[in-house]
Scaffold this active site. Structure first.
Site, PDB file in Angstrom:
ATOM      1  N   SER A  92      41.143  45.724  31.035  1.00  0.00           N
ATOM      2  CA  SER A  92      40.114  44.960  31.750  1.00  0.00           C
ATOM      3  C   SER A  92      39.434  45.837  32.806  1.00  0.00           C
ATOM      4  O   SER A  92      38.857  46.865  32.467  1.00  0.00           O
ATOM      5  CB  SER A  92      40.740  43.702  32.357  1.00  0.00           C
ATOM      6  OG  SER A  92      39.747  42.772  32.716  1.00  0.00           O
ATOM      7  N   ASP A  97      38.624  36.485  23.292  1.00  0.00           N
ATOM      8  CA  ASP A  97      38.608  36.765  24.726  1.00  0.00           C
ATOM      9  C   ASP A  97      37.559  35.899  25.430  1.00  0.00           C
ATOM     10  O   ASP A  97      36.380  35.951  25.103  1.00  0.00           O
ATOM     11  CB  ASP A  97      38.285  38.249  24.940  1.00  0.00           C
ATOM     12  CG  ASP A  97      38.550  38.722  26.353  1.00  0.00           C
ATOM     13  OD1 ASP A  97      38.511  37.902  27.276  1.00  0.00           O
ATOM     14  OD2 ASP A  97      38.803  39.926  26.522  1.00  0.00           O
ATOM     15  N   HIS A 148      42.205  37.411  26.127  1.00  0.00           N
ATOM     16  CA  HIS A 148      41.939  38.548  27.012  1.00  0.00           C
ATOM     17  C   HIS A 148      43.160  39.458  27.169  1.00  0.00           C
ATOM     18  O   HIS A 148      43.061  40.681  27.072  1.00  0.00           O
ATOM     19  CB  HIS A 148      41.485  38.025  28.384  1.00  0.00           C
ATOM     20  CG  HIS A 148      41.048  39.099  29.326  1.00  0.00           C
ATOM     21  ND1 HIS A 148      40.048  39.998  29.021  1.00  0.00           N
ATOM     22  CD2 HIS A 148      41.484  39.428  30.581  1.00  0.00           C
ATOM     23  CE1 HIS A 148      39.876  40.830  30.042  1.00  0.00           C
ATOM     24  NE2 HIS A 148      40.735  40.507  30.994  1.00  0.00           N
TER      25      HIS A 148
END
Length: 231
Positions: A78, A176, A206
């Protein structure tokens, strides 16, 4: 000796990449570091933290690893993926793995689907729903100033993408709700690496290291990091 730096995401902790780290520790003798970025961890303290502090913390960990190890891999999840790109442009590393890298964020269509799923799950059980917990932490426990710093970080790193020439594996969960698929496509198009690969995980949200496709993911990462030449 091989060193591997694993960087977690915005509002997260090393727990986000822990299953991958455990897998690699069992199968290699690498030196693996999983730092906690300033203001992050189990208790968020993001107020007053600036994006350059996240850069600095990651750089210090990388520099310490480079003093011990000849070969260096960087894995970022991320926001950690964005920081990993920053490091790959600035330092000589050998391979780069980007997991759900947040060059774009919040996938509205998937977010709505996730909300519907939470509603179907029943409001009484909402507090136990992992999707609700994820969004609650992201939305309600994060000061606006920290979100602005995160955006500054992304804007700082985007122009660096064409200058990154290290082999890279780009991973994206197709379900996601935080980072949309276009982020992975954008990365693949803009990054300057001659050797690059896209890996989509059809059943993953995610947090790909905790998702149903995680063992496929771990195998692919191991293969990518160990192999030589083209892929």
């Amino acid at each position: 000796m091989i060193g591997c730096l694993c960087i977690h995401g915005f509002t997260g902790s090393p727990e986000e990449v822990a299953p991958l780290v455990e897998y690699l520790q069992k199968r290699t003798d690498w030196v693996i570091k999983t730092p906690t970025l300033p203001g992050h961890g189990e208790q968020l303290q993001l107020r007053g933290i600036t994006y350059d502090q996240w850069f600095q913390a990651a750089e210090e960990e990388l520099q310490a690893l480079m003093e011990k190890c000849k070969t260096i891999y960087v894995i970022g999840f991320s926001m950690g993926g964005v920081i990993a790109v920053y490091l790959a442009e600035k330092y000589k590393i050998d391979k780069l793995v980007l997991l759900s890298a947040a060059f774009y964020y919040i996938n509205p269509r998937q977010f709505i689907k996730d909300i519907h799923e939470m509603v179907r799950d029943g409001w009484r059980r909402l507090r136990e729903n992992p999707l609700f917990i994820r969004y609650k932490n992201k939305i309600f426990a994060t000061p606006l100033t920290a979100i602005l710093e995160f955006r500054k970080l992304v804007n700082k790193v985007r122009p660096l993408l064409p200058h990154v020439d290290v082999p890279v594996l780009i991973v994206q969960g197709e379900k996601d709700g935080i980072v949309p698929l276009k982020s992975a496509y954008y990365l693949y198009e803009k990054i300057g690496s001659a050797k690059k690969k896209l890996l989509f995980l059809p059943a993953s949200y995610h947090h790909v290291c905790h998702g149903p496709d995680r063992y496929v993911l771990f195998t692919e990462i191991e293969k990518f990091l160990l192999e030589n030449g083209n892929y």
